[in-house]
Scaffold this active site. Structure first.
Site, PDB file in Angstrom:
ATOM      1  CE  LYS A 166      43.033  39.853  41.662  1.00 23.17           C
ATOM      2  NZ  LYS A 166      43.655  38.507  41.638  1.00 23.17           N
TER       3      LYS A 166
ATOM      4  CD  GLN B 193      46.358  37.222  39.522  1.00 22.27           C
ATOM      5  OE1 GLN B 193      46.070  37.824  40.560  1.00 22.27           O
ATOM      6  NE2 GLN B 193      45.447  36.765  38.701  1.00 22.27           N
TER       7      GLN B 193
ATOM      8  CG  ASP C  89      43.932  34.468  46.267  1.00 22.21           C
ATOM      9  OD1 ASP C  89      42.968  35.051  45.745  1.00 22.21           O
ATOM     10  OD2 ASP C  89      45.082  34.498  45.821  1.00 22.21           O
TER      11      ASP C  89
HETATM   12  N1  GUN Z   1      44.022  33.925  38.939  1.00 19.91           N
HETATM   13  C1  GUN Z   1      42.739  33.984  38.511  1.00 19.91           C
HETATM   14  N2  GUN Z   1      41.900  34.238  39.550  1.00 19.91           N
HETATM   15  C2  GUN Z   1      42.681  34.342  40.654  1.00 19.91           C
HETATM   16  C3  GUN Z   1      42.413  34.605  42.019  1.00 19.91           C
HETATM   17  O1  GUN Z   1      41.254  34.780  42.450  1.00 19.91           O
HETATM   18  N3  GUN Z   1      43.504  34.648  42.845  1.00 19.91           N
HETATM   19  C4  GUN Z   1      44.770  34.441  42.397  1.00 19.91           C
HETATM   20  N4  GUN Z   1      45.767  34.483  43.295  1.00 19.91           N
HETATM   21  N5  GUN Z   1      45.051  34.191  41.133  1.00 19.91           N
HETATM   22  C5  GUN Z   1      44.018  34.143  40.273  1.00 19.91           C
END
Ligand code: GUN
Length: 309
Positions: A54, A98, A124
């Site tokens: 990311k 995350q 998100d």
């Molecule tokens: N963990 C796995 N997928 C995601 C996501 O799309 N966003 C976040 N914040 N954590 C994750």
């Protein structure tokens, strides 16, 4: 039948390309790039990889990405204080914490943290305000993985309206929002989970089957109607040789990969489904890159909405 492979990397590249003019326009107008704060608590190996990807993708697209790390033994209060600081910051347009959070933070920690993020910065799409807007069909910021799946279907000209769609998994992050997005596009949607009776038969009624449970090779040909579109959202790291040899044929490149590295990334969908499905999103190279592309898009959307008119 040999399924057409749905190339998530190519679609993600096209989406990321389409975001660039908006990034440049925002940067010229605001005098700063769109800002994304990413919070990583602890050192979960999968989260480390996701977050690294990311940060790299955001930076390559001209965003300012601010990675904030907290130790695995950080308190929930410390995390909430960090979120509060990012909420108040003018330079952060998007905030992503995350998941999963360390289990020592407590069962409801993720929910408390997602609730604490300013909905206008919630890239998100997990805040209850954004979930509510999604359910009502007027989303501003949508969860990245399900919206990436919709992009994958539409850009491959796979019809959604009037189809039967089955989603395996009912998580807040993928299963539930995925079902909503398919419903809004006029699919008839069934959500399956661990207590669904006769799951293979229900799945085999689907024109579009989305699996998001994180169980390697769970979806076998018995789950798939011939010609159906199968979207694999599960990502697991397999280190057990007996699982790898159940998934990959003797002499195959993937099994050789496993033997060389001692691990292999796999999805929920068993490779033999490629003989039955009409179209199939692979793991890796399917939905994963799209999730990141949609995150960048959400960050730019959030940034634009914060500009004074
Ligand atoms: N963990 C796995 N997928 C995601 C996501 O799309 N966003 C976040 N914040 N954590 C994750």
């Amino acid at each position: 039948m040999t399924a057409r492979l749905l190339d998530g990397r190519a679609i993600a590249a096209a989406i990321r390309e389409s975001v660039l003019p908006d990034v440049h326009a925002f940067t010229a107008r605001a005098g700063r790039p769109p800002g994304l704060g990413i919070v990583l608590v602890g050192e979960d190996p999968s989260s480390e990889i996701y977050v690294r990807n990311k940060v790299r993708a955001g930076t390559e697209s001209g965003l300012w990405v601010d990675l904030q790390r907290l130790p695995a033994d950080a308190s929930l209060d410390a995390l909430l204080a960090l979120v509060s600081r990012l909420n108040a910051s003018d330079a952060h347009d998007g905030i992503l914490v995350q998941s999963p959070l360390p289990s020592a933070m407590g069962k409801s920690a993720a929910q408390q943290v997602f609730d604490a993020i300013d909905p206008a910065k919630d890239v998100d799409g997990f805040h209850p305000v954004n979930v509510g807007r999604l359910v009502q069909g007027r989303a501003h910021l949508m969860p990245c993985t399900p919206s990436g799946v919709i992009e994958m279907l539409t850009r491959n000209h796979i019809p959604i309206g009037g189809t039967r769609a089955v989603v395996i998994g009912r998580s807040e992050i993928v299963g539930k929002p995925m079902a909503m997005l398919l419903l809004q596009r006029d699919a008839t949607v069934t959500i399956c989970h661990s207590k669904t009776p006769d799951l293979p038969a229900v799945a085999a009624s689907a024109d579009i089957l989305v699996s998001a449970i994180g169980r390697p090779g769970f979806v076998t040909p018995a789950f798939v109607k011939p010609g159906a579109t199968v979207i694999d959202v599960g990502i697991s790291t397999v280190t057990d040789a007996s699982i790898a040899s159940r998934l990959f044929a003797e002499g195959s490149a993937r099994l050789a990969d496993f033997t060389r590295r001692g691990s292999v990334i796999v999805g929920d969908v068993h490779p033999s489904v490629a003989d039955v499905a009409g179209a199939l999103s692979p793991v890796p190279g399917g939905v994963g890159p799209l999730t990141i592309a949609m995150l960048l898009k959400n960050t730019v959307t959030a940034a634009q909405a914060r500009l004074p008119v």
